[in-house]
Design a protein around this motif. Structure first.
Motif, PDB file in Angstrom:
ATOM      1  N   SER A  53     -11.645  -3.232   0.907  1.00 25.08           N
ATOM      2  CA  SER A  53     -11.245  -1.855   1.220  1.00 25.08           C
ATOM      3  C   SER A  53      -9.724  -1.770   1.431  1.00 25.08           C
ATOM      4  N   ARG A  54      -9.098  -2.920   1.635  1.00 26.89           N
ATOM      5  CA  ARG A  54      -7.640  -2.930   1.843  1.00 26.89           C
ATOM      6  C   ARG A  54      -6.868  -3.636   0.742  1.00 26.89           C
ATOM      7  N   ASN A 111       2.722   3.981  -8.004  1.00 24.65           N
ATOM      8  CA  ASN A 111       3.041   5.385  -8.236  1.00 24.65           C
ATOM      9  C   ASN A 111       4.134   5.483  -9.309  1.00 24.65           C
ATOM     10  N   GLN A 139      -1.557   0.010  -9.756  1.00 29.65           N
ATOM     11  CA  GLN A 139      -1.558   1.439  -9.406  1.00 29.65           C
ATOM     12  C   GLN A 139      -0.268   1.863  -8.711  1.00 29.65           C
ATOM     13  N   SER A 177       0.812  -1.222   0.000  1.00 30.31           N
ATOM     14  CA  SER A 177       0.000   0.000   0.000  1.00 30.31           C
ATOM     15  C   SER A 177       0.846   1.274   0.000  1.00 30.31           C
ATOM     16  N   THR A 224       1.150   2.450  -3.681  1.00 36.00           N
ATOM     17  CA  THR A 224       0.038   2.507  -4.635  1.00 36.00           C
ATOM     18  C   THR A 224      -0.755   3.812  -4.510  1.00 36.00           C
ATOM     19  N   LEU A 225      -1.354   4.221  -5.629  1.00 33.71           N
ATOM     20  CA  LEU A 225      -2.043   5.507  -5.681  1.00 33.71           C
ATOM     21  C   LEU A 225      -3.292   5.529  -4.808  1.00 33.71           C
ATOM     22  N   ASP A 226      -3.955   4.368  -4.644  1.00 31.85           N
ATOM     23  CA  ASP A 226      -5.174   4.372  -3.825  1.00 31.85           C
ATOM     24  C   ASP A 226      -4.953   3.857  -2.402  1.00 31.85           C
ATOM     25  N   GLY A 227      -3.684   3.583  -2.053  1.00 36.50           N
ATOM     26  CA  GLY A 227      -3.381   3.175  -0.676  1.00 36.50           C
ATOM     27  C   GLY A 227      -3.848   1.783  -0.309  1.00 36.50           C
ATOM     28  N   ARG A 228      -4.231   0.984  -1.331  1.00 34.68           N
ATOM     29  CA  ARG A 228      -4.559  -0.417  -1.052  1.00 34.68           C
ATOM     30  C   ARG A 228      -3.373  -1.302  -1.455  1.00 34.68           C
ATOM     31  N   HIS A 258      -2.204  -4.145  -3.768  1.00 36.19           N
ATOM     32  CA  HIS A 258      -2.696  -4.698  -5.033  1.00 36.19           C
ATOM     33  C   HIS A 258      -1.967  -5.999  -5.372  1.00 36.19           C
TER      34      HIS A 258
END
Ligand SMILES: NCCC[C@H](NC(=O)CCC(=O)O)C(=O)O
Length: 441
Positions: A157-158, A228, A226, A117, A120-124, A126
């Motif tokens: 959500s994670r 960065n 995602q 996380s 990654t751009l969405d903080g999850r 992946h």
């Protein structure tokens, strides 16, 4: 953010055998038709998991897939009851039965590519499932791999689990075996180094053996995960070493935090790559093993670089190696000198993984690294995490269901299909995974 590297090991399945299915993987070719011992394979895997869990490392398990894969055999035109399908393919095309029975999902470094996380751009977190497009027996793993990862990482959500890339050569993707993450503490943003063997748009190809990972695939995985864009780097594996049996980058390089342990001949334009890594990673420490000390052939024979490089709480590092390293005098001498030199590696741990090694899978092939924060770790299905009770339960389960001898001709035995299903049904209860296999639907 405080974070851990959690290693999830694949468990060798009940049909583990030596089929010679992986052209370019010299152990696979060399050991075709040898007698395997699935029970020993599973126990060797479990012992590694238990020893590392006992040493304080966070350790999980990924179960085997259901084999023979009857649905893929139906797709190839074999029909009737499941037993009839197996009987027909055994009589008409035993090599297809072998491929459909491969226990290759044990090598979970090829299950998926993981982005923590922090990157990654969405903080999850992946995970993109690998399509393993280069080999038929491995390409069939993807759908069940996806189901298993969803059952292990259920909280959307994670965790984001992405299905595999399109099944074509252009997007050949072999997962984390061609991916390194470098940086500082696990919870800090890291640099993701994607290593590819083939770029269809240009450049020379290996001459002898296939390059399994493409740049187009690596780029797609980075997008899906995602990552960065400022934390991304793509590098090409040296085609000359692919031709010497280095079918995945994790046969010639392993990384942990600021350390990249690799052979001198691992990458194209290696000096330029090392300069770039030094520019982007604070405290970057390459440990490049020269050919004069260890040849590529020695690296392939011993799986020196298919080791696990693990951080201990005091900041030093431990190298987890296959027993083959100990019996090669050049490799063993090099390793012992490495301990004396100025670098974080100060311990070696050797494991007997010969059942897996004889098919070209070492300690690193058997594990998928997933960096998790405390909260993410708590969101993992807890039943797959290794501890004394699970270890004892799984050993009993292996004793009950696994055979200690298997050859190609045994694959035709309809009882093997039934045993496998009964065993995996029980395993999904032990690991509380729900219905993840086709035969359970
Ligand atoms: N990361 C290690 C993967 C090893 C695996 N071997 C195999 O599938 C050999 C199976 C056989 O030949 O029976 C492979 O080449 O992908």
């Amino acid at each position: 953010m405080n974070a851990w590297e959690v290693n999830f090991d694949g468990l060798p399945g009940l049909t583990h055998h030596y089929a010679g299915l992986s052209f370019g993987n010299e152990a696979s070719t060399r050991n075709q038709f040898q007698v395997s011992n699935p029970q020993r394979a599973a126990k060797q895997g479990l012992l590694k998991m238990k020893a590392l869990a006992d040493a304080g490392f966070k350790q999980g398990i990924i179960p085997p897939q259901a084999r023979p894969n009857v649905s893929v055999l139906r797709q190839l035109g074999f029909d009737g009851s499941d037993e009839q399908v197996v009987a027909k393919v055994a009589a008409q095309a035993p090599q297809l039965l072998s491929a459909a029975s491969s226990a290759s999902s044990m090598w979970v470094a090829n299950a998926a590519t993981v982005a923590p996380s922090a990157d990654t751009l969405d903080g999850r977190v992946h995970l993109t499932v690998a399509n393993l497009n280069n080999k038929f027996h491995r390409a069939t793993e993807a759908p069940t791999t996806e189901a298993l990862l969803r059952a292990i990482f259920p909280d959307e959500s994670r965790f984001a689990v992405h299905r595999a890339l399109p099944q074509v050569a252009m997007f050949g993707d072999e997962g984390a075996a061609n991916h390194n993450r470098l940086g500082g503490d696990y919870g800090q943003p890291g640099l993701q180094l994607f290593v590819y063997g083939r770029d269809e748009r240009q450049e020379t190809q290996p001459q002898r053996y296939p390059a399994r990972q493409t740049l187009a695939a690596s780029e797609a995985v980075a997008r899906l995960n995602q990552v960065n864009p400022s934390q991304l780097l793509f590098a090409r594996q040296n085609p000359a070493v692919i031709d010497q049996g280095v079918f995945h980058n994790d046969v010639i390089a392993v990384s942990n935090r600021q350390v990249l342990f690799c052979h001198q001949q691992a990458f194209v334009n290696q000096p330029a790559l090392m300069t770039e890594l030094a520019r982007r990673i604070p405290g970057f420490m390459p440990i490049e093993v020269p050919t004069a000390r260890v040849t590529v052939a020695d690296a392939v024979a011993t799986y020196l670089f298919n080791s696990q490089l693990l951080s201990t709480p005091d900041g030093s590092m431990l190298l987890v190696l296959p027993a083959e390293c100990e019996t090669n005098p050049r490799v063993w001498r090099y390793l012992n000198e490495l301990l004396e030199r100025d670098n974080p590696i100060n311990e070696l741990k050797v494991f007997d993984l010969r059942e897996s090694m004889a098919n070209g899978g070492g300690p690193a092939c058997l594990r998928l690294r997933v960096v998790l924060t405390d909260a993410e770790y708590r969101a993992v299905n807890p039943s797959v995490l290794m501890n004394d009770t699970l270890f004892a339960t799984l050993n009993d389960w292996v004793d009950r269901y696994y055979r200690d001898r298997l050859t190609q001709s045994d694959l035709a035995d309809p009882q093997l299909l039934r045993e496998g299903r009964e065993a995996l049904d029980r395993l999904t209860q032990i690991l509380q995974l729900g219905s993840v296999y086709d035969f359970q639907h």
